[in-house]
Design an enzyme around this catalytic site. Structure first.
Site, PDB file in Angstrom:
ATOM      1  NE  ARG A 149       5.655 -11.050  -0.339  1.00 53.44           N
ATOM      2  CZ  ARG A 149       4.344 -10.677   0.218  1.00 53.44           C
ATOM      3  NH1 ARG A 149       3.685 -11.294   0.840  1.00 53.44           N
ATOM      4  NH2 ARG A 149       3.816  -9.523  -0.237  1.00 53.44           N
TER       5      ARG A 149
ATOM      6  CG  ASN B  11       1.848 -10.623  -2.836  1.00 56.34           C
ATOM      7  OD1 ASN B  11       2.442  -9.875  -3.178  1.00 56.34           O
ATOM      8  ND2 ASN B  11       0.636 -10.622  -2.780  1.00 56.34           N
TER       9      ASN B  11
ATOM     10  CD  GLU C 207      -5.346  -1.178 -10.872  1.00 61.17           C
ATOM     11  OE1 GLU C 207      -4.739  -1.758 -11.706  1.00 61.17           O
ATOM     12  OE2 GLU C 207      -5.649  -1.489  -9.725  1.00 61.17           O
TER      13      GLU C 207
ATOM     14  CG  HIS D 179      -6.975  -8.016  -1.344  1.00 58.34           C
ATOM     15  ND1 HIS D 179      -5.950  -7.279  -1.908  1.00 58.34           N
ATOM     16  CD2 HIS D 179      -6.712  -9.301  -1.214  1.00 58.34           C
ATOM     17  CE1 HIS D 179      -5.022  -8.092  -1.958  1.00 58.34           C
ATOM     18  NE2 HIS D 179      -5.329  -9.367  -1.483  1.00 58.34           N
TER      19      HIS D 179
ATOM     20  N   GLY E 132       0.799  -1.336  -0.186  1.00 60.78           N
ATOM     21  CA  GLY E 132      -0.061   0.079  -0.134  1.00 60.78           C
ATOM     22  C   GLY E 132       0.870   1.123   0.000  1.00 60.78           C
TER      23      GLY E 132
END
Lengths: 506, 171
Positions: A307, A305, A212, A220, A177
């Site tokens: 990971r 992500n 965007e 989310h 963020g």
């Protein structure tokens, strides 16, 4: 999960010692699995972390130094030296720090050590939001309407202006963020772009941006994927991470209350398809923004992500898969050994991030000694924590202290268990967000599963400190007085007679 | 003997005296001074049994200097004992404006002034970072920078003195 562990045979693996290049709760959590697999676990640590659980679990610990504690954990050279020192054949980077640093990944691999993660090329592709987005779009998956600076810097502003408001500006190299800005007025676009650029430059050393379509009240939703080095990819269902403050997740759960079976299948298959297109190796997460327009559900690819995620435990709780063990198997070159239909989920899991912060004061971080750390126990309760009594919460690191993970047969049972667990959980010495989390999980919108990423901003009453009742005030003052040595001594010196007469004062 | 405790930025004057059983808490309720029977006894595993006016609660507590932390009914509260002398000193404090303090814990990003610099009200003194956001700290008054306590990269707690201005000359 423990029964699953015993079926994993590590005797043919190319490594028997794994170095964890991280700290806090995640270092402890990774080390537990390493040890459960019968491997040796090592960890690097900055002196500020000497009194943390990871050091107690690790077989070996190597001190690293830096100008700041965070800098120590970002020092690839020291971490590689530590790996050689302990004879580590693999490095697990955890999340944050060097976990998505392609140069580090390459340096580890070049040193003949297995990086518990993707290839450097995959980090470069999927870790870069702009490149990842272009890749996903080209592969035929849904992305939100956007303007990417890199496509043609000269026309970036012009192309951004052509998009429908409101817009979201993001740093190309961003995460967590940082540097993200919402623009609702056309005349603010240019100045907000400049601000986002300077923040991106400062945080990531990279001022490139993209803009965007901003989805109002979005959810989310992300999907856990696993890929091995042999081209096999599966998904492990979704996680809903809509409860956020400052674009950072606070509560995550699975399954998402927003999805029916059809949508769940669609979004999970999309994620697996994206990972498959990239030949993805490692545990990874494909994040989506999910919203509704005109009564129709829509979701767009957000980012990947590459990971282990902070919120991975909720997936473990409903699938029974130990994701760290899976990462290590993949890093050792093993095949997944199971197909999509072999992965099943049951029950509901919710994770609550325990932060050292004052929710009522705008979620500002708090610091203090860990005088007492009361961890709840009971059915369906899992605590991944990184602090111990006698330690301290300082401003040196991220304020996330622990994760309370609750499992139930269904969402309602998980919620009820969470309420009881959060009531028992206490850190004495430093303010945390536990009371706030209880107010949150008892909020009608949360009970209904009706949340979005702006939910906390729209409901500031949840974060506000509740009015102290007179009865509570009296209890607190009584405790304060009765535990205060001068007050107690003073009272004890007064003859009982006087006290018995009453109306005695001063 | 009156004592003060700070709780959530409010000060409370209380007294404690011995009762036949347990103690009596003296405190203000509106304009009235009231007394409440109270007791606190050790329970299991470091927890305590609090009795206030006949109502019993199981609480956890920890002491740290003048601070007492109390876990009561799912919430943790912090109360701070106020020494009589310290309260007096704070009431007559004129030195507060000489110290520029951190409003939240964080780290120092950059310093815009040097020791000995003359600064004006509102002038940027330094930039700090907290919660991944930068905050500019400006001078509360015209003056001269006497000392700068931190260097960029260093972290500090809430209320740490970041910069000290030279005391203002007496008129």
């Amino acid at each position: 999960m423990s029964s699953h562990m015993t079926t994993i045979d590590t005797s043919s693996w190319p490594f028997d010692t794994v170095l964890v290049a991280n700290r806090g709760e995640i270092a402890a959590r990774i080390l537990r699995t390493i040890k459960a697999l019968g491997l040796k676990g090592a960890v690097v640590y900055h002196s500020a972390d000497r009194k943390t659980p990871a050091l107690a679990i690790a077989d070996q610990a190597v001190e690293i130094t830096g100008e700041t504690p965070v800098a120590a954990y970002l020092d690839a050279a020291q971490i590689l030296a530590a790996a050689r020192q302990v004879g580590a054949g693999a490095i697990h980077p955890g999340y944050g720090f060097l976990s998505e640093n392609a140069d580090f990944c390459r340096a580890v691999t070049d040193a003949g050590i297995a990086f518990v993660g993707p290839t450097p090329e995959q980090i470069e592709l999927m870790g870069d939001k702009v490149r990842a987005r272009a890749f996903v779009e080209k592969a035929g998956f849904p992305v939100a309407p956007s303007a990417i600076e890199d496509d043609d810097p000269a026309t970036f502003l012009e192309r951004a202006r052509a998009l429908p408001l409101p817009l979201l500006i993001k740093p190309a190299a961003g995460g967590g963020g940082k540097g993200m800005r919402v623009v609702r007025e056309a005349d603010q676009l240019e100045s907000e772009i400049e601000r986002a650029r300077s923040e991106g430059q400062r945080y990531f050393g990279d001022g490139r941006l993209y803009v965007e379509k901003f989805i109002e009240n979005p959810r989310h939703i992300e999907v856990q994927v696993l890929g091995d080095a042999h081209g096999n990819v599966v998904h492990l269902f979704e996680r809903e991470c809509s409860v956020q403050r400052r674009f950072q997740k606070i509560v995550e759960e699975t399954p998402s209350p927003a999805l029916d079976e059809k949508l769940r299948n669609e979004i999970c298959e999309t994620a697996a398809g994206i990972a498959r297109s990239a030949g993805y190796r490692n545990a990874g997460t494909v994040e989506f923004i999910f919203g509704e327009s005109g009564g129709e559900a829509e979701f767009y690819f957000l980012e990947t992500n590459t990971r282990l995620q902070v919120e991975h435990p909720v997936t473990e709780e409903i699938t029974g898969k130990d994701l760290v063990a899976e990462q290590l198997r993949i890093a050792a070159g093993e095949k997944l050994g199971y197909e999509q239909q072999d992965i099943t989920a049951s029950g509901h899991a919710i994770e609550f991030r325990i932060y050292a912060e004052d929710a009522a004061a705008g979620f500002t971080p708090t610091t203090g000694p860990v005088l007492r750390w009361k961890v709840p126990t009971g059915e369906g309760i899992r605590m991944d924590d990184g602090i111990v009594e006698g330690g301290a919460v300082t401003a040196a690191f991220d304020p996330m202290l622990a994760k309370l993970v609750i499992r139930g047969a269904d969402r309602e049972e998980a919620r009820a268990r969470a309420d009881a667990a959060l009531r028992d959980l206490a850190l004495l010495g430093c303010k945390t967000n536990t009371a706030f989390l209880r107010r949150l999980l008892n909020h009608p919108a949360f009970i209904a599963g009706d949340v979005h990423t702006g939910f906390l901003d729209a409901n500031p009453d949840i974060a506000a400190e509740p009015e102290l009742s007179e009865a509570t005030l009296h209890k607190l003052l009584a405790t304060a007085a009765l535990t205060n040595r001068p007050m107690r001594d003073n009272a004890d010196l007064t003859p009982d007679l006087h006290a018995a007469i009453g109306h005695w004062n001063n | 003997m009156q004592h003060g405790f700070k709780l959530l930025d409010a000060e409370h004057d209380i007294g404690l005296s011995r009762a036949r059983e347990g103690y009596r808490l003296h405190l203000n309720q509106g304009d009235e001074r009231i007394e409440i029977p109270v007791s606190l006894i050790q329970g299991e595993e470091g927890d305590w049994v609090l009795n206030v006016n006949g109502e019993v609660d199981h609480i956890s507590l920890a002491l740290d200097g003048d601070d007492v932390f109390i876990h009561l009914d799912g919430e943790v509260y912090q109360l701070t004992f106020e020494h009589a002398l310290q309260r007096l000193a704070e009431m007559s404090a004129g030195a507060a404006a000489d110290n520029v303090k951190a409003t939240m814990p964080g780290s120092l990003v950059s310093v815009a002034v040097a020791e000995g610099d003359h600064v004006k009200t509102g002038q940027t003194l330094l930039v700090m970072e907290s919660m991944k956001m930068e905050t500019t700290i400006v001078s509360p008054r015209d003056g001269v920078v006497q000392s700068i306590q931190f260097t960029p990269g260093q972290t500090f707690d809430k209320d740490a003195v970041l910069i000290t201005l030279e005391p203002e000359a007496e008129e």
